[in-house]
Design an enzyme around this catalytic site. Structure first.
Site, PDB file in Angstrom:
ATOM      1  N   SER A 133     -31.082 -82.331 -73.689  1.00  0.00           N
ATOM      2  CA  SER A 133     -30.196 -83.325 -72.740  1.00  0.00           C
ATOM      3  C   SER A 133     -28.872 -83.603 -72.601  1.00  0.00           C
ATOM      4  O   SER A 133     -28.001 -82.992 -72.946  1.00  0.00           O
ATOM      5  CB  SER A 133     -31.053 -85.250 -73.558  1.00  0.00           C
ATOM      6  OG  SER A 133     -30.089 -85.074 -74.696  1.00  0.00           O
ATOM      7  N   LYS A 134     -28.564 -84.415 -71.757  1.00  0.00           N
ATOM      8  CA  LYS A 134     -26.877 -84.512 -71.467  1.00  0.00           C
ATOM      9  C   LYS A 134     -26.208 -84.696 -72.544  1.00  0.00           C
ATOM     10  O   LYS A 134     -25.429 -84.236 -73.203  1.00  0.00           O
ATOM     11  CB  LYS A 134     -26.450 -85.952 -70.515  1.00  0.00           C
ATOM     12  CG  LYS A 134     -25.705 -86.176 -70.622  1.00  0.00           C
ATOM     13  CD  LYS A 134     -25.502 -87.861 -69.819  1.00  0.00           C
ATOM     14  CE  LYS A 134     -24.421 -87.951 -69.780  1.00  0.00           C
ATOM     15  NZ  LYS A 134     -23.268 -87.550 -70.472  1.00  0.00           N
ATOM     16  N   ARG A 135     -27.040 -85.751 -73.331  1.00  0.00           N
ATOM     17  CA  ARG A 135     -26.195 -86.223 -75.219  1.00  0.00           C
ATOM     18  C   ARG A 135     -26.484 -84.792 -76.003  1.00  0.00           C
ATOM     19  O   ARG A 135     -24.892 -84.829 -76.836  1.00  0.00           O
ATOM     20  CB  ARG A 135     -27.555 -86.604 -76.086  1.00  0.00           C
ATOM     21  CG  ARG A 135     -27.973 -88.503 -74.948  1.00  0.00           C
ATOM     22  CD  ARG A 135     -27.558 -89.390 -76.494  1.00  0.00           C
ATOM     23  NE  ARG A 135     -27.401 -90.954 -76.391  1.00  0.00           N
ATOM     24  CZ  ARG A 135     -25.745 -90.893 -75.510  1.00  0.00           C
ATOM     25  NH1 ARG A 135     -25.139 -90.379 -75.746  1.00  0.00           N
ATOM     26  NH2 ARG A 135     -25.474 -92.032 -74.824  1.00  0.00           N
ATOM     27  N   GLY A 165     -25.496 -82.046 -75.553  1.00  0.00           N
ATOM     28  CA  GLY A 165     -23.951 -81.445 -74.582  1.00  0.00           C
ATOM     29  C   GLY A 165     -22.914 -82.509 -75.059  1.00  0.00           C
ATOM     30  O   GLY A 165     -21.504 -81.358 -75.525  1.00  0.00           O
ATOM     31  N   ASP A 166     -22.858 -83.593 -75.527  1.00  0.00           N
ATOM     32  CA  ASP A 166     -21.877 -84.354 -75.362  1.00  0.00           C
ATOM     33  C   ASP A 166     -21.340 -85.028 -77.557  1.00  0.00           C
ATOM     34  O   ASP A 166     -20.453 -83.641 -77.667  1.00  0.00           O
ATOM     35  CB  ASP A 166     -21.672 -85.414 -75.603  1.00  0.00           C
ATOM     36  CG  ASP A 166     -22.288 -85.866 -73.740  1.00  0.00           C
ATOM     37  OD1 ASP A 166     -21.879 -85.160 -73.295  1.00  0.00           O
ATOM     38  OD2 ASP A 166     -22.444 -87.100 -73.615  1.00  0.00           O
TER      39      ASP A 166
END
Length: 512
Positions: free
Chosen positions: A265-267, A269-270
């Site tokens: 998920s995007k999370r 990556g962050d």
RNA sequence: GGUCGAUUCGUCUAGGGGUUAGGACGUAUCCCUUUCACGGAUAAAACACGGGUUCGAUUCCCGUAUCGACUACCA
């Protein structure tokens, strides 16, 4: 029956295109090209609540960046348009009605409160799977339970309604997935999915089947998250009478988090410090920014190569493939079945490989641009040699300038740690003498001559060159590590080297 | 919970009834390099578990475990 292969990528414009979606697009593209068919793109925007402005452009730009643009799409329509489901809205109702006529679908008037109450009731009754199905529909407000007159009057008075598929009570539904083989599911585990929503829009399931049929799609290559609803889709093809042209399904394994478990998920990556999107993206509502592979410095061919190998391999030990080579080598049979963890280290490695084989001129463009941003002009006669000197040392194009800036811009300070360790009397002696020798040097000043002059200077001073080498580097480059010093000298030229040495000599002080 | 799917080094994977289970990334060491990196070499590192079937199973079958997806008037 020999149909032209037609595959589609069908994203929803609900935000930045996720890397998993990009891979799905890539596999579709590869398959289409391999089979001599067509790759098309359809925007699945039937959910108006989730529409995000800019998302469609983002999808377009992402695919174009990677060189896998579709041949038919909203912005480049073919014969099967429109290519946005929102623009096809008027087409769907007749198909839903056809199903109602055939007895495979029905009107349902239940409010969301009533649906909620039903689920609660079932949960309370310890029903394991509360759903609208062959059993529960007999207790709900629909055209199966209501009188014909009431249905009619409700319809006429504009009562909100949906159309649901009538899933048979107990029927085995099987499909032959190209990746997974036969998958069988009993219809009793399926629910009466909504086909038409009360806002007049179709749901994914209806729109998908109708559009794939109308667009003459032959193969549906999509993520594994669709596998559970694939039997429903098979049923729809059957009820529409389209079974003979039903596309073949291939459900791709999911991209997973690099650590722990779950879908990427995007999370993640962050948290882990790498992109999960192809391009930078700013959420138009929250203003939240996410970084993309392109802006991080990943080359499109490297990124593509990396992506292709996330769940697919050619069966031999080659790893570097151009797009054309991927097309040539690609087969659905060689797509793996299990989920794939995302590993950014491999992506970096691919980038390094591609950077190495890129023509000097292309790399030079990066260097020049970055230097310019830095307010520096790189002398054009030195660019190629600088690029060649540093290109094996970097992962991203932006590092080209970082690694070589010292060549163009003389250091005004020196690495203190190295200075304190290596800047000694011997070094000063050799450097002083070298500067003098440089002044009177008149031959071709290349790496070899620079080195032999330095060697003979040190020898004349009775000092072993190895002992002062790092100080020499420090004096000319300001740092203790970097590319081949003698090649740097050659690029700099004897005058500049002497100048830098004198500056260092006057700036640095010898510590005991 | 239910349905479906998956399970080979840390990661991506090859393989497939009898193999020293192969490669790549990453890691470590060595070589190269009077630096760092590149490059080269070497090393550590895997068939989830339990039952079958079989002369033999990592490979086939069945269970179990684990992980994942799905379980909306989202796609």
């Amino acid at each position: 029956m020999n149909r032209e292969v037609r595959v589609r990528f069908a994203p929803s414009p609900t935000g930045a295109l996720h890397i998993g979606g990009v891979r799905t697009a890539l596999y579709n593209y590869l398959f289409a090209k391999k089979m001599g068919g067509k790759f098309l793109l359809r925007i699945e925007d039937t959910d108006q609540n989730r529409f995000v402005p800019g998302a469609e452009d983002y999808i377009k730009e992402s695919l174009e960046w990677l060189g896998i643009a579709p041949e038919e799409s909203p912005w480049n329509p073919g014969d099967c348009g429109p290519y946005r489901q929102s623009e096809r809205k008027s087409m769907y109702m007749q198909y839903a009605l056809d199903l109602v006529d055939k007895g495979h679908a029905y009107y349902a008037f239940d409010t969301s409160e009533e649906l909620e109450a039903m689920r609660e009731r079932l949960t309370a009754a310890r029903v394991v799977q509360p759903q609208y199905n062959s059993i529960t529909r007999t207790q709900m407000k629909n055209s199966l339970t209501l009188s014909e007159d009431e249905v009619k009057s409700r319809l006429e008075s504009g009562d909100p309604y949906v159309i649901r598929i009538k899933i048979p009570r107990n029927e085995d539904v099987r499909l032959n997935d190209m990746i997974r083989g036969w998958v069988m599911v009993n219809s009793s585990t399926l629910d009466d999915k909504v086909l038409m929503k009360s806002d007049g829009m179709p749901t994914y399931h209806l729109a998908n089947i109708v559009d794939d049929h109308l667009m003459k799609i032959t193969h549906v290559i999509r993520g594994e998250e669709w596998l559970p609803s694939a039997p429903l889709h098979v049923l729809l093809y059957r009820y529409f009478g389209w079974e003979d042209t039903m596309p073949q399904f291939a459900h791709l394994p999911l991209l997973l988090k690099p650590d722990g478990n779950g879908k990427l998920s995007k999370r993640d990556g962050d948290k882990l410090g790498f992109p999960v999107f192809p391009l930078d993206w700013t959420d138009p509502f929250s203003g939240e920014k996410s970084s993309g592979f392109r802006e991080q410095g990943y080359l499109p061919d490297a990124f593509l190569n990396f992506l292709a190998f996330l769940g697919w391999n050619p069966g031999d030990e080659r790893e570097l493939f151009t797009l054309e080579e991927l097309v040539e080598a690609f087969t659905v049979e060689r797509i793996g079945k299990s989920g794939t963890k995302f590993d950014i280290a491999k992506a970096k490695w691919y980038n390094e490989q591609y950077l190495k084989i890129k023509p000097t001129s292309e790399l030079a463009a990066f260097l020049i641009a970055d230097a310019k941003k830095d307010g520096v002009n790189v002398p054009s006669d030195k660019i190629d040699s600088i690029v060649n000197l540093v290109k094996d040392r970097v992962t991203f194009p932006a590092e080209l300038w970082k690694e070589s800036r010292f060549i163009v811009v003389a250091p005004d300070s020196f690495d203190e740690e190295i200075a304190s360790k290596k800047w000694n009397g011997d070094a000063v002696k050799v450097l002083g003498a070298y500067a003098v020798a440089l002044d009177s040097y008149s031959g071709e000043f290349d790496a070899v001559s620079a080195k032999s002059l330095l060697e003979s200077t040190a020898e004349a001073e009775g000092i072993k060159l190895g002992k002062v080498m790092q100080a020499v580097r420090l004096a000319v480059t300001g740092s203790g590590a970097g590319p081949d010093l003698m090649v740097v000298f050659a690029i700099l030229g004897s005058t500049e080297v002497a100048k830098r040495i004198r500056f260092a000599l006057s700036t640095l002080t010898v510590v005991a």
